[in-house]
Design an enzyme around this catalytic site. Sequence first.
Site, PDB file in Angstrom:
ATOM      1  N   PRO A  21      37.900  -4.620  74.048  1.00 28.43           N
ATOM      2  CG  PRO A  21      39.681  -4.255  73.092  1.00 28.43           C
ATOM      3  CD  PRO A  21      38.984  -4.509  74.335  1.00 28.43           C
ATOM      4  CG  MET A  23      37.577  -5.914  65.608  1.00 33.91           C
ATOM      5  SD  MET A  23      37.901  -4.132  65.278  1.00 33.91           S
ATOM      6  CE  MET A  23      37.462  -4.125  63.839  1.00 33.91           C
ATOM      7  CD  GLN A  74      42.594  -3.194  70.779  1.00 34.82           C
ATOM      8  OE1 GLN A  74      41.883  -3.841  69.926  1.00 34.82           O
ATOM      9  NE2 GLN A  74      42.945  -4.259  71.951  1.00 34.82           N
ATOM     10  CB  CYS A 104      43.367  -8.829  66.482  1.00 40.35           C
ATOM     11  SG  CYS A 104      42.261  -9.194  65.402  1.00 40.35           S
ATOM     12  CE  LYS A 143      41.896  -8.001  75.206  1.00 38.73           C
ATOM     13  NZ  LYS A 143      41.940  -9.099  74.325  1.00 38.73           N
ATOM     14  CG  ASN A 215      40.272 -10.826  77.584  1.00 34.79           C
ATOM     15  OD1 ASN A 215      40.792 -10.971  76.212  1.00 34.79           O
ATOM     16  ND2 ASN A 215      38.993 -10.811  77.729  1.00 34.79           N
ATOM     17  N   GLY A 217      37.700 -16.453  79.169  1.00 36.31           N
ATOM     18  CA  GLY A 217      37.222 -17.541  80.024  1.00 36.31           C
ATOM     19  C   GLY A 217      36.344 -16.967  81.080  1.00 36.31           C
ATOM     20  NE  ARG A 238      33.003 -11.694  70.676  1.00 35.69           N
ATOM     21  CZ  ARG A 238      33.880 -11.176  70.042  1.00 35.69           C
ATOM     22  NH1 ARG A 238      34.978 -10.422  70.706  1.00 35.69           N
ATOM     23  NH2 ARG A 238      33.740 -10.663  68.974  1.00 35.69           N
TER      24      ARG A 238
END
Length: 337
Positions: A21, A23, A74, A104, A143, A215, A217, A238
């Site tokens: 997820p 933003m 999420q 986050c 997460k 999650n 790298g 990303r």
Amino acid sequence: MTQQAAAASRYAESLRLSVAPMMDWTDRHCRVFHRLLAPTARLYTEMVHANAVIHGDRERLLGFDPVEQPLALQLGGSEPTLLAQAARIAQDWGYDEVNLNCGCPSDRVQAGRFGACLMREPALVADCVAAMVAAVDIPVTVKCRLGVDEDNDYEVFASFVDRQAEAGAGMVVVHARNAWLKGLSPKENREVPPLRHDWAYRLKQERPALPVVLNGGLASVEAVQAQDGKVDGVMLGRAAYHDPYLLHRLDTLQAGSPLQSRQDLLRALRPYVEAHLASGAALKHITRHILGLFHGQPGGRAFRQILSEGAHRPGADWALLEQALVVTVREGDRAAA
């Protein structure tokens, strides 16, 4: 195999590869494109606060195309009652999973007492998880990060995870970095704190029954393949966005399906694009998600430039994408000659 067992098997399979997820990124247009690239991956929405789910424009916040499934919502928040209500709404809308954000690090999230700062309130998070689990039949997951700021104790991290599993969390996604709540931007929080994949490996080894997804790298086929046997799945952030063809390569490797060309994948998006334009919406809302399709390829820069300069113009339509493809393929042929 019972219906429940079959559903559990499909769920476990979809955890092998997922897209994080993000933003302002993983909106419905992004997810439709990612589904074309990766038919078997699990997709996640942007984080939506429980209050927004309850009181906001649900079609705008929660609406999705059925092709996106399996799809998880999420949620952000720290009020068990509100999160339970939001989870019920998510289930009613057809989501396959509800995921609680405990990772986050943004200032806005901290001010609202949710996100990464919840890592220091494991009992509260467990109450939130338990309330959601009691409210829905779909999986409730978490997460999280490894810790906050100078936290550097694996046992504290593992204890946090244990509390959530005991409360009914069906899976944990571990963003294998600490979250720095002061001094680093959200972008820097994705890059600066050191990665500790070994914490996720140890967590899975010591808790074999708990599904653990890694999650952080993971930006190449080799990096993802190196996780086989160490965790239950990987989540790309990303990397899936900036190099979306990587997502396709990984999905085909895992599913044993044939690799499709970038051109064919993009043209498969045409019906969705034209339906979007017919509704009166702008092309730019979709094309911003596909700029990286030719990442690292001859012509990739031209592809991005044509779409970036043209998609916002009045009347921009599918012809612009065909123009970008023609130029990109021409440059690719020149490079190969």
